[in-house]
Design a protein around this motif. Structure first.
Motif, PDB file in Angstrom:
ATOM      1  N   GLU A 168     130.029  30.166 -48.713  1.00 46.18           N
ATOM      2  CA  GLU A 168     130.514  29.068 -49.550  1.00 46.18           C
ATOM      3  C   GLU A 168     129.635  27.827 -49.395  1.00 46.18           C
ATOM      4  O   GLU A 168     129.167  27.507 -48.304  1.00 46.18           O
ATOM      5  N   SER A 169     129.414  27.144 -50.533  1.00 42.89           N
ATOM      6  CA  SER A 169     128.592  25.930 -50.509  1.00 42.89           C
ATOM      7  C   SER A 169     128.982  25.052 -51.688  1.00 42.89           C
ATOM      8  O   SER A 169     129.643  25.501 -52.629  1.00 42.89           O
ATOM      9  N   THR A 170     128.555  23.813 -51.642  1.00 39.96           N
ATOM     10  CA  THR A 170     128.754  22.901 -52.782  1.00 39.96           C
ATOM     11  C   THR A 170     127.512  22.824 -53.647  1.00 39.96           C
ATOM     12  O   THR A 170     127.595  22.487 -54.826  1.00 39.96           O
ATOM     13  N   PHE A 171     126.368  23.173 -53.080  1.00 42.55           N
ATOM     14  CA  PHE A 171     125.129  23.004 -53.851  1.00 42.55           C
ATOM     15  C   PHE A 171     124.957  24.069 -54.933  1.00 42.55           C
ATOM     16  O   PHE A 171     124.318  23.819 -55.960  1.00 42.55           O
ATOM     17  N   MET A 172     125.512  25.259 -54.733  1.00 40.92           N
ATOM     18  CA  MET A 172     125.369  26.305 -55.753  1.00 40.92           C
ATOM     19  C   MET A 172     126.110  25.940 -57.040  1.00 40.92           C
ATOM     20  O   MET A 172     125.529  25.988 -58.130  1.00 40.92           O
ATOM     21  N   PRO A 173     127.399  25.553 -56.964  1.00 37.62           N
ATOM     22  CA  PRO A 173     128.074  25.131 -58.194  1.00 37.62           C
ATOM     23  C   PRO A 173     127.391  23.936 -58.860  1.00 37.62           C
ATOM     24  O   PRO A 173     127.323  23.856 -60.089  1.00 37.62           O
ATOM     25  N   ALA A 174     126.879  23.017 -58.025  1.00 39.37           N
ATOM     26  CA  ALA A 174     126.197  21.844 -58.579  1.00 39.37           C
ATOM     27  C   ALA A 174     124.943  22.256 -59.350  1.00 39.37           C
ATOM     28  O   ALA A 174     124.652  21.712 -60.427  1.00 39.37           O
ATOM     29  N   ALA A 175     124.199  23.226 -58.823  1.00 40.74           N
ATOM     30  CA  ALA A 175     122.994  23.689 -59.503  1.00 40.74           C
ATOM     31  C   ALA A 175     123.342  24.366 -60.826  1.00 40.74           C
ATOM     32  O   ALA A 175     122.651  24.174 -61.838  1.00 40.74           O
ATOM     33  N   VAL A 176     124.428  25.140 -60.850  1.00 38.14           N
ATOM     34  CA  VAL A 176     124.850  25.793 -62.089  1.00 38.14           C
ATOM     35  C   VAL A 176     125.274  24.755 -63.120  1.00 38.14           C
ATOM     36  O   VAL A 176     124.932  24.856 -64.306  1.00 38.14           O
ATOM     37  N   SER A 202     114.963  38.453 -44.814  1.00 36.34           N
ATOM     38  CA  SER A 202     113.979  37.418 -44.465  1.00 36.34           C
ATOM     39  C   SER A 202     114.637  36.083 -44.135  1.00 36.34           C
ATOM     40  O   SER A 202     114.131  35.318 -43.312  1.00 36.34           O
ATOM     41  N   HIS A 203     115.777  35.786 -44.768  1.00 36.37           N
ATOM     42  CA  HIS A 203     116.417  34.478 -44.584  1.00 36.37           C
ATOM     43  C   HIS A 203     116.988  34.300 -43.187  1.00 36.37           C
ATOM     44  O   HIS A 203     117.209  33.163 -42.744  1.00 36.37           O
ATOM     45  N   ILE A 204     117.267  35.410 -42.490  1.00 36.74           N
ATOM     46  CA  ILE A 204     117.810  35.300 -41.130  1.00 36.74           C
ATOM     47  C   ILE A 204     116.833  35.855 -40.100  1.00 36.74           C
ATOM     48  O   ILE A 204     117.184  36.081 -38.949  1.00 36.74           O
ATOM     49  N   ALA A 205     115.599  36.097 -40.522  1.00 35.97           N
ATOM     50  CA  ALA A 205     114.595  36.724 -39.653  1.00 35.97           C
ATOM     51  C   ALA A 205     114.027  35.724 -38.652  1.00 35.97           C
ATOM     52  O   ALA A 205     114.019  34.513 -38.900  1.00 35.97           O
ATOM     53  N   CYS A 241     117.996  25.309 -56.133  1.00 35.80           N
ATOM     54  CA  CYS A 241     118.452  25.432 -54.742  1.00 35.80           C
ATOM     55  C   CYS A 241     117.273  25.584 -53.781  1.00 35.80           C
ATOM     56  O   CYS A 241     117.306  25.080 -52.653  1.00 35.80           O
ATOM     57  N   ILE A 242     116.231  26.280 -54.225  1.00 34.98           N
ATOM     58  CA  ILE A 242     115.046  26.475 -53.373  1.00 34.98           C
ATOM     59  C   ILE A 242     114.207  25.199 -53.335  1.00 34.98           C
ATOM     60  O   ILE A 242     113.811  24.725 -52.262  1.00 34.98           O
ATOM     61  N   GLU A 243     113.932  24.617 -54.498  1.00 38.93           N
ATOM     62  CA  GLU A 243     113.058  23.444 -54.589  1.00 38.93           C
ATOM     63  C   GLU A 243     113.608  22.244 -53.834  1.00 38.93           C
ATOM     64  O   GLU A 243     112.850  21.463 -53.247  1.00 38.93           O
ATOM     65  N   GLN A 244     114.921  22.089 -53.837  1.00 38.83           N
ATOM     66  CA  GLN A 244     115.526  20.924 -53.187  1.00 38.83           C
ATOM     67  C   GLN A 244     115.833  21.155 -51.699  1.00 38.83           C
ATOM     68  O   GLN A 244     116.433  20.307 -51.044  1.00 38.83           O
ATOM     69  N   GLY A 245     115.423  22.323 -51.179  1.00 39.42           N
ATOM     70  CA  GLY A 245     115.583  22.598 -49.753  1.00 39.42           C
ATOM     71  C   GLY A 245     116.972  23.034 -49.346  1.00 39.42           C
ATOM     72  O   GLY A 245     117.241  23.242 -48.152  1.00 39.42           O
ATOM     73  N   GLN A 246     117.859  23.195 -50.334  1.00 40.19           N
ATOM     74  CA  GLN A 246     119.244  23.537 -49.990  1.00 40.19           C
ATOM     75  C   GLN A 246     119.365  24.960 -49.455  1.00 40.19           C
ATOM     76  O   GLN A 246     120.141  25.221 -48.536  1.00 40.19           O
ATOM     77  N   ARG A 278     117.076  26.606 -47.791  1.00 43.98           N
ATOM     78  CA  ARG A 278     116.529  26.616 -46.428  1.00 43.98           C
ATOM     79  C   ARG A 278     117.552  26.091 -45.427  1.00 43.98           C
ATOM     80  O   ARG A 278     117.775  26.702 -44.371  1.00 43.98           O
ATOM     81  N   ARG A 279     118.201  24.974 -45.751  1.00 49.21           N
ATOM     82  CA  ARG A 279     119.198  24.404 -44.830  1.00 49.21           C
ATOM     83  C   ARG A 279     120.413  25.328 -44.702  1.00 49.21           C
ATOM     84  O   ARG A 279     120.970  25.487 -43.607  1.00 49.21           O
ATOM     85  N   HIS A 280     120.811  25.923 -45.812  1.00 53.22           N
ATOM     86  CA  HIS A 280     121.921  26.876 -45.794  1.00 53.22           C
ATOM     87  C   HIS A 280     121.586  28.069 -44.886  1.00 53.22           C
ATOM     88  O   HIS A 280     122.417  28.513 -44.090  1.00 53.22           O
ATOM     89  N   SER A 281     120.371  28.579 -44.990  1.00 52.16           N
ATOM     90  CA  SER A 281     119.937  29.718 -44.174  1.00 52.16           C
ATOM     91  C   SER A 281     119.931  29.358 -42.696  1.00 52.16           C
ATOM     92  O   SER A 281     120.303  30.179 -41.848  1.00 52.16           O
ATOM     93  N   GLU A 282     119.526  28.145 -42.379  1.00 55.33           N
ATOM     94  CA  GLU A 282     119.518  27.695 -40.987  1.00 55.33           C
ATOM     95  C   GLU A 282     120.938  27.669 -40.422  1.00 55.33           C
ATOM     96  O   GLU A 282     121.182  28.070 -39.271  1.00 55.33           O
ATOM     97  N   ARG A 283     121.886  27.199 -41.227  1.00 54.72           N
ATOM     98  CA  ARG A 283     123.290  27.164 -40.772  1.00 54.72           C
ATOM     99  C   ARG A 283     123.816  28.586 -40.546  1.00 54.72           C
ATOM    100  O   ARG A 283     124.527  28.847 -39.565  1.00 54.72           O
ATOM    101  N   ILE A 284     123.460  29.484 -41.456  1.00 53.90           N
ATOM    102  CA  ILE A 284     123.904  30.878 -41.321  1.00 53.90           C
ATOM    103  C   ILE A 284     123.329  31.497 -40.052  1.00 53.90           C
ATOM    104  O   ILE A 284     124.028  32.202 -39.310  1.00 53.90           O
TER     105      ILE A 284
END
Length: 479
Positions: free
Chosen positions: A139-147, A304-307, A374-379, A381-387
Motif C-alpha cells: 500500500e502507498s499514497t504515491f501510486m494513486p496520486a500518479a494515476v 531486483s527491487h529487493i536484491a 513513480c520511477i522518475e520521482q524516486g518514489q 526506490r524509496r518504497h523498495s527500500e522500506r520493503i
C-alpha cells in the motif's frame, strides 16, 4: 472436521472435500492422496469410509489407482484406463507436440495448483506458500496520486482513443533505461519492450526464439510456472541443478554437446525458490559456454527491487549480446497493473516486437505512464527500500520460528523465500496443512519432473505467525 450430523454421509463429505480441491487445482494433477490409514487418522473416520470416498472419486474420473502405490489425482487429459493418448487443449485441439515431449520426460507438476491458490482464498490466515508480498505491504499514497495525474488531464483522452506505441510508452522506457544503467545493464530506451508482466516477457522470448520440440535448459529447483509454460509450448526441458554459486556448468556442457539447446532460462539474483545469487566466476564461465555453443540466455530479474547491492547479473557482464533481460513490478509495487518489460540485443528487437504485436498489439499506456512517474520521482526506490527493511525483520523472525519448529534451511536465508527441509514428504504435509487453512509450496512444484521431496518454499513475509509453526510441528510429529 467432518460432521456425523450432516445431511451428507461421512463418505460423501470426504469425497466432496477432495473433489473441491481437485477442481480448484489446490491438489495438482499427479499429486498422491494420503494413504487410507493416514486419511482415516487425519479425518477421524474408519478406513472403510476412506476407501468408499476414494472409490467415489475414482468413479468420477478425478483420481486413478496405481497398483501398490495408492491413489493419484488424474493428469489433465489422461484417459481413465491409464493408456497413453494425446490430451485435448482449447477448442478441442490435440496438443500433439506437448504430449510427445511430456511422454519423453514426464510432464512437470501442474504449477496452476499454486497459482489458483492465490485466487481461491482458503482462510484468513497468512499463507506460507504464496509467492507475493502481503497486500498491506504494498500500500502507498504515491501510486494513486500518479494515476490521478495521468488521468486528470488531456492525457487521458490522448492515450485512450488510440493504440499506444508498439515498443511501449516512451517515458516509461526512458525511465527503465536509467534504472537498468544503475544495475550496469547497458540498454537504451529503444532496446526495451514493455509487456503485460514479466511472465508475458518470458513468453515473448520463448515464442520468438523457439519452436516446439526445441531443447531448453532450465534451473532445478526452479520456477514451476516456467516449467509448465515451456512444456505447454512443446519444449523439451533440460533441468540444470542450481547450486549456491550458479548452475552446474558440467551438466550444462553435456547438454550442449548432446542436445544443442537454444536457450537457458535463469534467475541469477535471489533465485526462486532457494534465494541463491550467481557468483561472478560462475557468470563468466556460463557466458563462455553460451558463446561456445551458440545459445541465448534469458535472465529473469524479478526480485531486483529487493536484491543485495552489486549482485552479479549476466546481462551486465555480457552487455546484452547473448542475454535478454526480463523485469517486472508485480512483486514490489502493483501486481494487477501487469507491467513488465524486456531489454534485448538489437538484432533480436524486431522479431521480439513482432511477437508482442501479434499477441497483444500494444500495452496500456496510462498505467505505464503512471509507473514512469513513480520511477522518475524516486518514489519506487524509496518504497523498495522500506520493503527491504521490513523484509529483513520478517526474515529474522521467520527463520527463528522455523528452526524452533525443527526445520533445516537447505539454502542460506535471503530475499523473499526460504528453502526449508522438513524431513517429511511435503506433498503429504501440504494436504494436511490445507485442512488447517494453510497453503504450502511443496518441493515437488519446483522440479521439472514430479518426485517426492522433503523440501518446501516458505515466504518470509507470511511465516511470522507462531500459530502456523505450532500447527506445522504438530502435524510433522504425526507423520
Amino acid at each position: 472436521m467432518l460432521m456425523k450430523a450432516s445431511s451428507q454421509s461421512l463418505t460423501e463429505q470426504l469425497a466432496g472435500r477432495f473433489s473441491e480441491r481437485i477442481r480448484h487445482r489446490l491438489l495438482a494433477p499427479g499429486a498422491r492422496l494420503p494413504s487410507v490409514r493416514q486419511c482415516a487418522e487425519q479425518h477421524g473416520v474408519s478406513p472403510s469410509t476412506v476407501v468408499a470416498a476414494y472409490d467415489q472419486l475414482l468413479a468420477q474420473g478425478m483420481v486413478e489407482a496405481r497398483k501398490n502405490r495408492g491413489f493419484f489425482v488424474r493428469e489433465v487429459g489422461a484417459p481413465a484406463d491409464g493408456q497413453a493418448s494425446a490430451p485435448v487443449g482449447p477448442q478441442g485441439i490435440h496438443v500433439a507436440a506437448h504430449w510427445i515431449v511430456a511422454r519423453r520426460s514426464s510432464a512437470p507438476v501442474n504449477a496452476t495448483a499454486l497459482i489458483r491458490g492465490m485466487f481461491h482464498k482458503i482462510s484468513d490466515k497468512p499463507q506460507p506458500g504464496m509467492g507475493v508480498l502481503p497486500a498491506e505491504w504494498l500500500e502507498s499514497t504515491f501510486m494513486p496520486a500518479a494515476v490521478r495525474k495521468v488521468t486528470g488531464t488531456k492525457m487521458l483522452h490522448d492515450v485512450s482513443l488510440q493504440y499506444g506505441e508498439p515498443l511501449g510508452d516512451t517515458s516509461l522506457r526512458r525511465a527503465l533505461a536509467t534504472k537498468l544503467a544503475g544495475l550496469d545493464v547497458p540498454a537504451s530506451a529503444d532496446q526495451i519492450i514493455t509487456t503485460i508482466g514479466a511472465t508475458h516477457a518470458l513468453d515473448i522470448v520463448s515464442r520468438t526464439l523457439l519452436r516446439p520440440g526445441d531443447p531448453v535448459m532450465v534451473e532445478e529447483p526452479g520456477w514451476a510456472v516456467e516449467f509448465a509454460r515451456l512444456t505447454a509450448l512443446g519444449m523439451h526441458l533440460l533441468p540444470v541443478p542450481r547450486r549456491a554459486d550458479g548452475p552446474d556448468l558440467d551438466v550444462m556442457a553435456k547438454y550442449c554437446a548432446v542436445h544443442k539447446p537454444k536457450l537457458y532460462v535463469s534467475v541469477s539474483v535471489l533465485h526462486n525458490p532457494t534465494s541463491y545469487c550467481l557468483s561472478p566466476g560462475s557468470a563468466h564461465r556460463l557466458l563462455q559456454l553460451a558463446h561456445e555453443h551458440d545459445f541465448h540466455i534469458v535472465e529473469d530479474d524479478t526480485y531486483s527491487h529487493i536484491a543485495p547491492p552489486h549482485a552479479s547479473r549476466l546481462c551486465s557482464l555480457d552487455g546484452l549480446r547473448r542475454t535478454i533481460y526480463v523485469g517486472g513490478f508485480a512483486k514490489i509495487l502493483a501486481p494487477n497493473w501487469r507491467i513488465g518489460y524486456l531489454a534485448a540485443p538489437r538484432p533480436l528487437l524486431e522479431q521480439l516486437l513482432d511477437t508482442k504485436l501479434l499477441g497483444t498489439l500494444t500495452t496500456p499506456a496510462l498505467l505505464e505512464r503512471a509507473l514512469a512517474l513513480c520511477i522518475e520521482q524516486g518514489q519506487l526506490r524509496r518504497h523498495s527500500e522500506r520493503i527491504r527493511t521490513r523484509l529483513d525483520l520478517a526474515r529474522a523472525r521467520s527463520v527463528k520460528l522455523a528452526l524452533n519448529a525443527g526445520c533445516r534451511f537447505a539454502a542460506e536465508p535471503a530475499g523473499l523465500f526460504g528453502w526449508v527441509d522438513t524431513g517429511v514428504d511435503t506433498d503429504a504435509l501440504s494436504q494436511r496443512m490445507l485442512d488447517e487453512g494453510y497453503l504450502l509450496a511443496p518441493g515437488a512444484l519446483f522440479h521439472a519432473e514430479r518426485k517426492p521431496s522433503t523440501l518446501m518454499r516458505i515466504n518470509f513475509a507470511t511465516t511470522q505467525d507462531a500459530a502456523f509453526w505450532k500447527k506445522y510441528a504438530e502435524l510433522v510429529k504425526r507423520m
